[in-house]
Scaffold this active site. Structure first.
Site, PDB file in Angstrom:
ATOM      1  N   LYS A 162       0.933  -1.180   0.122  1.00 38.75           N
ATOM      2  CA  LYS A 162       0.082   0.079   0.104  1.00 38.75           C
ATOM      3  C   LYS A 162       0.863   1.318  -0.069  1.00 38.75           C
ATOM      4  O   LYS A 162       0.750   2.118  -0.623  1.00 38.75           O
ATOM      5  CB  LYS A 162      -0.980   0.056   1.211  1.00 38.75           C
ATOM      6  CG  LYS A 162      -1.964  -1.231   1.408  1.00 38.75           C
ATOM      7  CD  LYS A 162      -2.926  -0.884   2.414  1.00 38.75           C
ATOM      8  CE  LYS A 162      -1.938  -1.035   3.696  1.00 38.75           C
ATOM      9  NZ  LYS A 162      -1.620  -2.499   4.148  1.00 38.75           N
ATOM     10  N   ASP A 172      -0.807   4.249   6.671  1.00 36.63           N
ATOM     11  CA  ASP A 172      -0.926   3.456   7.753  1.00 36.63           C
ATOM     12  C   ASP A 172      -1.891   3.455   8.574  1.00 36.63           C
ATOM     13  O   ASP A 172      -2.801   2.846   8.731  1.00 36.63           O
ATOM     14  CB  ASP A 172       0.365   3.523   8.799  1.00 36.63           C
ATOM     15  CG  ASP A 172       0.484   2.441   9.424  1.00 36.63           C
ATOM     16  OD1 ASP A 172       0.291   1.255   9.116  1.00 36.63           O
ATOM     17  OD2 ASP A 172       0.750   2.432  10.845  1.00 36.63           O
ATOM     18  N   ARG A 208     -12.943  -9.840 -14.869  1.00 34.54           N
ATOM     19  CA  ARG A 208     -12.000  -9.532 -15.714  1.00 34.54           C
ATOM     20  C   ARG A 208     -12.533  -8.616 -16.573  1.00 34.54           C
ATOM     21  O   ARG A 208     -11.899  -7.759 -17.133  1.00 34.54           O
ATOM     22  CB  ARG A 208     -11.349 -10.791 -16.497  1.00 34.54           C
ATOM     23  CG  ARG A 208     -10.668 -11.773 -15.661  1.00 34.54           C
ATOM     24  CD  ARG A 208     -10.304 -12.823 -16.353  1.00 34.54           C
ATOM     25  NE  ARG A 208      -9.013 -12.416 -17.462  1.00 34.54           N
ATOM     26  CZ  ARG A 208      -8.415 -13.243 -18.445  1.00 34.54           C
ATOM     27  NH1 ARG A 208      -8.874 -14.461 -18.307  1.00 34.54           N
ATOM     28  NH2 ARG A 208      -7.776 -12.701 -19.201  1.00 34.54           N
TER      29      ARG A 208
END
Length: 319
Positions: A164, A182, A248
């Protein structure tokens, strides 16, 4: 659940901005205001006490004072006593008016804080409502990263160590902005509006494995960071090939609910060599198109359906 804001906290925070003065009712300073909306108790002073919503700040402006002045002294006292017996948080007299002596006395006896301000009623309501909305907003803390990409607040979620912070760092290097790394403190400040910000202790800092703690503002400049940002899109990072099958085509428009607010959710499988930052940029551009009614996946699916239908029709004629 919101517990409320004490009247004493409101006075301390807005004493300078609103030039607040406590006339009486010091015993009511510990009462809590639990709703951001402000009330004007005109109907309550006229006897319709059911109009009072519990634990709200009550504003007494020129209209209410003029009404009380029009009553006989006994009736005026009775009206104020009824108001102070109701579950009000506090009373604020606006426009720099001096409250009548009986109002000061009854508020003190009832332990209802009676406050004065020189501001106009409308100006005071705007300022106090904004302050209360922020203080009373439902909130929670998330383990995530928040970035602004093309003006859109993107909340990046995923397990610890999935990348991330690295994705956010690459986005910042491309000219986008970091809001929080965070720890993201999220507040609901409207019916469908979530705002996220970083914790004060780690503001504008990131932890990058291999480098440690870095200061994004020092490295990339002030324009690379933001104090807070509305959250409009959630990007969930998952391990490549793990869990549910990936959609997809993008026909399945998923949602994430945070503090009862629904947000569009994109799931991004992560593997070495795949640029998560680029995919997030494209997800934001796709979000813009969807906001304007353009859905590429559905349009592509319709083209395929039409092509299949045409092929089917040609096959029937050839037979």
């Amino acid at each position: 659940m919101v517990e409320g804001v004490k009247v004493s906290a409101l006075i301390a925070a807005l004493a300078r901005a609103c030039t607040l003065k406590l006339f009486s009712g010091r015993g009511g300073l510990s009462k809590a205001i639990t709703a951001p909306r402000i009330q004007k108790p005109g109907l309550a002073l006229a006897g319709f006490l059911r109009q009072i919503k519990p634990h709200r700040l009550q504003v007494i402006g020129n209209t209410e004072l003029d009404y009380l002045a029009s009553l006989e002294p006994a009736a005026a006292r009775a009206a104020v006593e009824g108001l102070c017996r109701a579950p009000v948080a506090c009373l604020v007299v606006t426009n720099g008016a001096t409250p009548p002596d009986y109002l000061v006395q009854i508020a003190d006896e009832s332990s209802v804080a009676l406050i004065g301000t020189p501001l106009k009623t409308s100006d005071f309501i705007v300022l106090v409502t904004a302050w209360l909305q922020e203080k009373l907003a439902a909130s929670l803390t998330l383990h995530a990263v928040l970035v602004e990409v093309y003006g859109v607040g993107v909340l990046i979620r995923g397990r610890s160590g999935i990348g991330k912070s690295e994705a956010a760092l690459e986005l910042v290097s491309r000219g986008h902005r970091l809001v929080a790394d965070d720890v993201v403190e999220v507040r609901c400040i409207g019916p469908r509006r979530l705002v996220g910000r970083g914790a004060d202790l780690i503001e504008h800092h990131m932890e990058i494995r291999g480098l440690g703690i870095i200061n994004v503002e020092d490295l990339f400049g002030t324009l690379a960071t933001m104090r807070e940002k509305q959250i409009e899109l959630v990007a969930e990072l998952v391990e490549w090939g793990s869990g549910d099958a990936t959609d997809r085509l993008g026909l399945d428009e998923r949602k994430e609910t945070i503090l009862e607010v629904e947000l569009p959710l994109v799931t991004i499988p992560v593997r070495p060599g795949r640029s998560v930052a680029t995919i997030i940029e494209v997800a934001v551009r796709t979000h813009f198109l969807k906001e304007r009614g353009r859905r590429s996946a559905q349009e592509f699916a319709r083209r395929i359906d039409r092509a299949i239908a045409r092929q089917g029709g040609h096959g029937d004629r050839e037979g």
